[in-house]
Write an enzyme that holds these catalytic residues in place. Structure first.
Site, PDB file in Angstrom:
ATOM      1  N   LYS A 131       6.039  -3.999  41.734  1.00 28.49           N
ATOM      2  CA  LYS A 131       5.870  -2.898  43.619  1.00 28.49           C
ATOM      3  C   LYS A 131       6.537  -2.208  42.513  1.00 28.49           C
ATOM      4  O   LYS A 131       7.094  -1.576  40.942  1.00 28.49           O
ATOM      5  CB  LYS A 131       6.664  -3.353  45.161  1.00 28.49           C
ATOM      6  CG  LYS A 131       6.302  -4.608  45.686  1.00 28.49           C
ATOM      7  CD  LYS A 131       4.934  -4.318  46.055  1.00 28.49           C
ATOM      8  CE  LYS A 131       4.936  -6.109  46.965  1.00 28.49           C
ATOM      9  NZ  LYS A 131       3.664  -6.644  46.782  1.00 28.49           N
ATOM     10  N   SER A 161      -2.215  -6.811  45.616  1.00 26.51           N
ATOM     11  CA  SER A 161      -0.799  -4.947  46.401  1.00 26.51           C
ATOM     12  C   SER A 161      -0.898  -3.621  45.134  1.00 26.51           C
ATOM     13  O   SER A 161      -0.306  -2.874  45.766  1.00 26.51           O
ATOM     14  CB  SER A 161       0.100  -6.146  46.444  1.00 26.51           C
ATOM     15  OG  SER A 161       0.696  -6.088  45.507  1.00 26.51           O
TER      16      SER A 161
END
EC number: 3.4.21.89
Length: 182
Positions: free
Chosen positions: A79, A38
């Site tokens: 993230k 990701s």
């Protein structure tokens, strides 16, 4: 001085060093292993990171910081911070808009160049994906750099600031990818 006292004298610095390292590890820094795709190409599966747990006790969260946060009781996610409290977020034609103004994301350029159509992020507004027009107080909006394959705030919503473990300070493995800047 007897040999026994000499041995005790040599053990003391080791004991202090172990205590200092344990304290730093417990309260200041943590190691993390990146799992998944990701955050590619910035971070790859298997990268080893040092996360500074005190970063946000000392200074503010900044847009584009890479953070680790508690996603649930068992998992932590890594993230990138896109939206701060009070922000309006939108993507249109693969361009980030914060509070109605275009915002450049230079860290995505190498990845976009590898794509066939050069488009990494689908169009959306904050309201479409969260039901809110602004990032609420005490929350942030996060995205993975691999926008085509990231489970992030578009799916699970806002991250509460108290869920943040800390800021990624550097990648130390693999050594050839050692980096402080992301």
């Amino acid at each position: 001085m007897t040999k026994q006292k000499e041995k005790r004298g040599r053990r003391w610095p080791w004991f202090v060093a172990v205590c200092v390292v344990a304290t730093l590890r417990l309260f200041v820094f943590s190691n993390y292993v990146v799992e998944g795709k990701s955050m590619m190409p910035t971070l790859e599966s298997g990268n080893l990171l040092i996360v500074n747990k005190l970063s946000y006790d000392i200074g503010p969260i900044r847009r584009f910081d890479i953070i680790v946060f508690h996603a649930n009781k068992k998992e932590d996610y890594v993230k990138r911070v896109i939206g701060l409290p009070g922000d309006r977020i939108a993507y249109k034609n693969d361009i980030l808009y914060v509070n109605g103004k275009k915002v450049d994301e230079p860290y995505l350029r190498p990845y976009k160049q590898k794509l066939l159509d050069g488009r990494l992020t689908g169009d959306f507004t904050l309201e479409e994906v969260t039901g809110k027009t602004r990032v609420p107080p005490g929350c942030i909006f996060v995205l993975g750099d691999n926008r085509l394959s990231s489970w992030d705030s578009r799916h699970f919503g806002f991250v509460k600031i108290n869920q943040i473990v800390g800021k990624v300070d550097f990648r130390y493995w693999p050594f050839k990818q050692f980096a402080f800047q992301f």
